[in-house]
Design a protein around this motif. Structure first.
Motif, PDB file in Angstrom:
ATOM      1  N   UNK A  28       0.233-104.469 -52.065  1.00  0.00           N
ATOM      2  CA  UNK A  28      -0.140-103.574 -53.156  1.00  0.00           C
ATOM      3  C   UNK A  28      -1.552-103.063 -52.906  1.00  0.00           C
ATOM      4  N   UNK A  29      -1.813-101.869 -53.400  1.00  0.00           N
ATOM      5  CA  UNK A  29      -3.164-101.336 -53.426  1.00  0.00           C
ATOM      6  C   UNK A  29      -3.442-100.948 -54.874  1.00  0.00           C
ATOM      7  N   UNK A  30      -4.562-101.419 -55.401  1.00  0.00           N
ATOM      8  CA  UNK A  30      -4.951-101.092 -56.770  1.00  0.00           C
ATOM      9  C   UNK A  30      -6.244-100.294 -56.709  1.00  0.00           C
ATOM     10  N   UNK A  31      -6.295 -99.208 -57.440  1.00  0.00           N
ATOM     11  CA  UNK A  31      -7.524 -98.433 -57.584  1.00  0.00           C
ATOM     12  C   UNK A  31      -8.021 -98.672 -59.005  1.00  0.00           C
ATOM     13  N   UNK A  32      -9.137 -99.396 -59.127  1.00  0.00           N
ATOM     14  CA  UNK A  32      -9.672 -99.765 -60.438  1.00  0.00           C
ATOM     15  C   UNK A  32     -10.920 -98.949 -60.757  1.00  0.00           C
ATOM     16  N   UNK A  33     -11.014 -98.534 -61.999  1.00  0.00           N
ATOM     17  CA  UNK A  33     -12.245 -97.957 -62.536  1.00  0.00           C
ATOM     18  C   UNK A  33     -12.634 -98.822 -63.723  1.00  0.00           C
ATOM     19  N   UNK A  34     -13.854 -99.369 -63.671  1.00  0.00           N
ATOM     20  CA  UNK A  34     -14.284-100.291 -64.712  1.00  0.00           C
ATOM     21  C   UNK A  34     -15.385 -99.641 -65.539  1.00  0.00           C
ATOM     22  N   UNK A  35     -15.150 -99.558 -66.836  1.00  0.00           N
ATOM     23  CA  UNK A  35     -16.080 -98.905 -67.761  1.00  0.00           C
ATOM     24  C   UNK A  35     -17.396 -99.684 -67.855  1.00  0.00           C
ATOM     25  N   UNK A  36     -18.503 -98.975 -68.143  1.00  0.00           N
ATOM     26  CA  UNK A  36     -19.779 -99.664 -68.370  1.00  0.00           C
ATOM     27  C   UNK A  36     -19.650-100.691 -69.498  1.00  0.00           C
ATOM     28  N   UNK A  37     -20.373-101.770 -69.342  1.00  0.00           N
ATOM     29  CA  UNK A  37     -20.435-102.847 -70.346  1.00  0.00           C
ATOM     30  C   UNK A  37     -19.072-103.492 -70.592  1.00  0.00           C
ATOM     31  N   UNK A  38     -18.269-103.593 -69.541  1.00  0.00           N
ATOM     32  CA  UNK A  38     -16.963-104.238 -69.658  1.00  0.00           C
ATOM     33  C   UNK A  38     -16.873-105.413 -68.691  1.00  0.00           C
ATOM     34  N   UNK A  39     -16.026-106.369 -69.040  1.00  0.00           N
ATOM     35  CA  UNK A  39     -15.807-107.546 -68.197  1.00  0.00           C
ATOM     36  C   UNK A  39     -14.314-107.774 -68.047  1.00  0.00           C
TER      37      UNK A  39
ATOM     38  N   UNK B 260      -9.656-118.005 -55.379  1.00  0.00           N
ATOM     39  CA  UNK B 260     -10.712-118.471 -56.276  1.00  0.00           C
ATOM     40  C   UNK B 260     -10.621-117.790 -57.645  1.00  0.00           C
ATOM     41  N   UNK B 261     -10.715-118.532 -58.744  1.00  0.00           N
ATOM     42  CA  UNK B 261     -10.803-117.883 -60.059  1.00  0.00           C
ATOM     43  C   UNK B 261     -12.029-116.967 -60.097  1.00  0.00           C
ATOM     44  N   UNK B 262     -11.839-115.744 -60.624  1.00  0.00           N
ATOM     45  CA  UNK B 262     -12.925-114.766 -60.556  1.00  0.00           C
ATOM     46  C   UNK B 262     -12.832-113.744 -61.687  1.00  0.00           C
ATOM     47  N   UNK B 263     -13.938-113.035 -61.870  1.00  0.00           N
ATOM     48  CA  UNK B 263     -14.021-111.937 -62.811  1.00  0.00           C
ATOM     49  C   UNK B 263     -15.105-110.985 -62.321  1.00  0.00           C
ATOM     50  N   UNK B 264     -15.086-109.765 -62.837  1.00  0.00           N
ATOM     51  CA  UNK B 264     -16.115-108.773 -62.510  1.00  0.00           C
ATOM     52  C   UNK B 264     -16.590-108.121 -63.790  1.00  0.00           C
ATOM     53  N   UNK B 265     -17.891-107.887 -63.872  1.00  0.00           N
ATOM     54  CA  UNK B 265     -18.428-107.187 -65.036  1.00  0.00           C
ATOM     55  C   UNK B 265     -19.255-106.002 -64.585  1.00  0.00           C
ATOM     56  N   UNK B 266     -19.179-104.935 -65.362  1.00  0.00           N
ATOM     57  CA  UNK B 266     -19.974-103.732 -65.117  1.00  0.00           C
ATOM     58  C   UNK B 266     -21.062-103.735 -66.195  1.00  0.00           C
ATOM     59  N   UNK B 267     -22.259-104.105 -65.808  1.00  0.00           N
ATOM     60  CA  UNK B 267     -23.352-104.257 -66.749  1.00  0.00           C
ATOM     61  C   UNK B 267     -24.188-102.986 -66.883  1.00  0.00           C
ATOM     62  N   UNK B 268     -23.766-101.911 -66.247  1.00  0.00           N
ATOM     63  CA  UNK B 268     -24.544-100.655 -66.290  1.00  0.00           C
ATOM     64  C   UNK B 268     -24.330 -99.919 -67.608  1.00  0.00           C
TER      65      UNK B 268
END
Length: 94
Positions: free
Chosen positions: A29-40, A86-94
């Motif tokens: 699979x290929x996923x293209x993600x866009x993560x909004x500012x201030x989201x986790x 590995x358990x993981x997460x990403x946040x966009x702090x901008x």
């Protein structure tokens, strides 16, 4: 050659502020993600695959668990991440 048009993929707007285009093929699979500012992103891990991420634009804070320890690092355009299982997460702090 196989061409998949963007209008033909599965598109999901997740409540935590992440929009994903899922390009699904038989064995990958290929996923293209866009993560909004201030989201986790929700904490998660993958049992059968290693997720790989290439950062196209902006910065994210990558968080992962190594045993009982939580680690983090800021990643930016041009960086490449392999999450392994590995358990993981990403946040966009901008």
């Amino acid at each position: 050659m196989k061409i998949t048009k963007s209008q033909d993929v599965n598109y999901v707007e997740k409540p935590e502020g992440i929009n994903v285009r899922y390009y699904l093929f038989g064995d990958y699979e290929v996923h293209y993600n866009e993560q909004a500012p201030h989201s986790t992103q929700t904490w998660h891990h993958h049992e059968k695959i290693w997720e790989s991420l290439y950062i196209i634009d902006g910065e994210l804070t990558a968080r992962w668990r190594h045993g009982s320890e939580e680690r983090f690092e800021t990643v930016s355009a041009g960086d490449f991440i392999v999450t392994e299982r590995t358990p993981h997460t990403f946040s966009n702090d901008s």
